[in-house]
Motif scaffolding. Sequence first.
Motif, short mmCIF file in Angstrom:
data_model
loop_
_atom_site.label_atom_id
_atom_site.label_comp_id
_atom_site.label_asym_id
_atom_site.label_seq_id
_atom_site.Cartn_x
_atom_site.Cartn_y
_atom_site.Cartn_z
N UNK A 96 -38.03 54.77 -9.81
CA UNK A 96 -36.74 54.72 -10.39
C UNK A 96 -35.62 55.64 -10.40
N UNK A 97 -34.76 55.75 -10.50
CA UNK A 97 -34.09 57.34 -10.25
C UNK A 97 -33.25 57.09 -10.93
N UNK A 98 -32.93 58.63 -11.78
CA UNK A 98 -31.66 58.86 -13.01
C UNK A 98 -31.30 60.28 -12.60
N UNK A 99 -29.92 60.18 -13.49
CA UNK A 99 -28.67 61.00 -13.31
C UNK A 99 -28.42 61.00 -15.45
N UNK A 100 -28.34 61.81 -15.47
CA UNK A 100 -27.33 61.82 -16.24
C UNK A 100 -26.31 62.89 -16.56
N UNK A 101 -25.51 62.77 -17.48
CA UNK A 101 -23.92 63.32 -17.12
C UNK A 101 -23.05 63.17 -18.48
N UNK A 102 -22.40 63.55 -18.43
CA UNK A 102 -21.44 63.42 -19.60
C UNK A 102 -19.79 63.19 -19.85
N UNK A 103 -19.98 61.95 -20.52
CA UNK A 103 -18.27 60.67 -20.56
C UNK A 103 -17.20 62.01 -21.62
N UNK A 104 -15.99 62.15 -20.89
CA UNK A 104 -15.30 62.54 -21.86
C UNK A 104 -14.04 62.40 -21.15
N UNK A 105 -14.08 60.89 -20.49
CA UNK A 105 -13.11 60.03 -20.84
C UNK A 105 -13.14 58.60 -20.82
N UNK A 106 -13.18 57.75 -21.00
CA UNK A 106 -12.84 56.65 -21.48
C UNK A 106 -12.45 55.27 -20.52
N UNK A 107 -12.05 55.93 -20.01
CA UNK A 107 -10.60 55.26 -18.23
C UNK A 107 -11.12 53.98 -18.08
N UNK A 108 -12.68 54.52 -17.35
CA UNK A 108 -13.19 53.37 -17.04
C UNK A 108 -14.16 52.45 -17.19
N UNK A 109 -14.22 52.27 -18.94
CA UNK A 109 -14.89 51.23 -20.25
C UNK A 109 -12.96 50.86 -20.35
N UNK A 110 -12.10 51.29 -20.63
CA UNK A 110 -10.57 50.50 -20.66
C UNK A 110 -10.43 49.57 -19.47
N UNK A 140 -27.63 57.17 -16.07
CA UNK A 140 -27.87 56.00 -15.60
C UNK A 140 -29.18 55.96 -13.90
N UNK A 141 -29.42 54.77 -13.98
CA UNK A 141 -30.91 54.98 -14.33
C UNK A 141 -30.67 53.20 -12.82
N UNK A 142 -31.61 53.36 -11.72
CA UNK A 142 -31.43 52.54 -10.69
C UNK A 142 -32.90 52.07 -9.93
N UNK A 143 -33.28 51.27 -10.32
CA UNK A 143 -34.66 50.83 -9.38
C UNK A 143 -34.38 50.51 -8.19
N UNK A 144 -35.18 51.80 -7.07
CA UNK A 144 -34.78 51.46 -5.87
C UNK A 144 -36.51 50.64 -5.22
N UNK A 145 -35.91 49.22 -4.95
CA UNK A 145 -36.87 48.46 -3.92
C UNK A 145 -37.17 47.73 -2.24
N UNK A 146 -38.09 49.25 -2.09
CA UNK A 146 -38.33 48.51 -0.46
C UNK A 146 -39.08 48.14 -0.03
N UNK A 147 -39.31 47.52 1.18
CA UNK A 147 -39.43 46.82 1.64
C UNK A 147 -39.37 46.60 3.35
N UNK A 148 -40.42 47.04 4.41
CA UNK A 148 -41.00 47.20 6.04
C UNK A 148 -40.81 45.91 6.75
#
Length: 239
Positions: free
Chosen positions: A180-194, A229-237
């Motif tokens: 799992x990877x993770x990033x924290x940000x601050x939202x100051x504008x809601x346009x993406x949600x609108x 924002x979190x994501x799960x990275x699933x790898x295979x070979x």
Amino acid sequence: MIDYDEIASNYSKHRDIHPKVLEGLISSENIKKGSNVLEVGCGTGNYITAICQTVGASSYGIDPSEEMLKKARARTGEVLFKKEKAENLDFEDCFDLIFSVDVIHHLDSPSQYFEKAYESLNKDGKICTVTDSEWIIENREPLSKYFPETIEADLERYPKIDELKTCMAEVGFTEIQGNVVEQTKQITDLQAYREKTFSVLHLITDEAYEEGITRMKKDLMKGPIRRISRYFLLWGTKK
């Protein structure tokens, strides 16, 4: 049914690269100058363009939405983009890495995609599926907090990690593992949600959506809203 041709402009404006996902992809030994890399469901081309520019890999992207691909082609001329569905990959022993970001839950048949991806990889080639686990869906900020109806909607459409691992093993992938990877940000504008840039917002009722937006507006008046924002990275070979 979400029309991705219709929302391509909003995706291009608001969907950006998760730096930890990009870092995870680039850190793979299968990405270097001259490597053949394919992004499946590339959308507007954020990740594959960044990989091409950062590493110099021979880069390719496929997506079923022509409008998404128009945005991607406008971004760069160095990546070869093609309109195609993931389940219809038609390559053999071509790529060192095949990856997708937030795509697997859109596929009609993840198992068919894994079969085609396996055939399309070189020996020792890797696949990376960047997706959301059940825990990630249930603990999203701010989506799960302000739009709790999105939890059920996404739990229904996202394949479980264990199911994906089983599909991968059945077609021959080995060294199946995830992180799992993770990033924290601050939202100051809601346009993406609108503009409902996050596809799950198209799957809840108008009433639930409006209630969530109203709550976000009120909280934003008090200060920035935290986004994790979190994501799960699933790898295979392919051996």
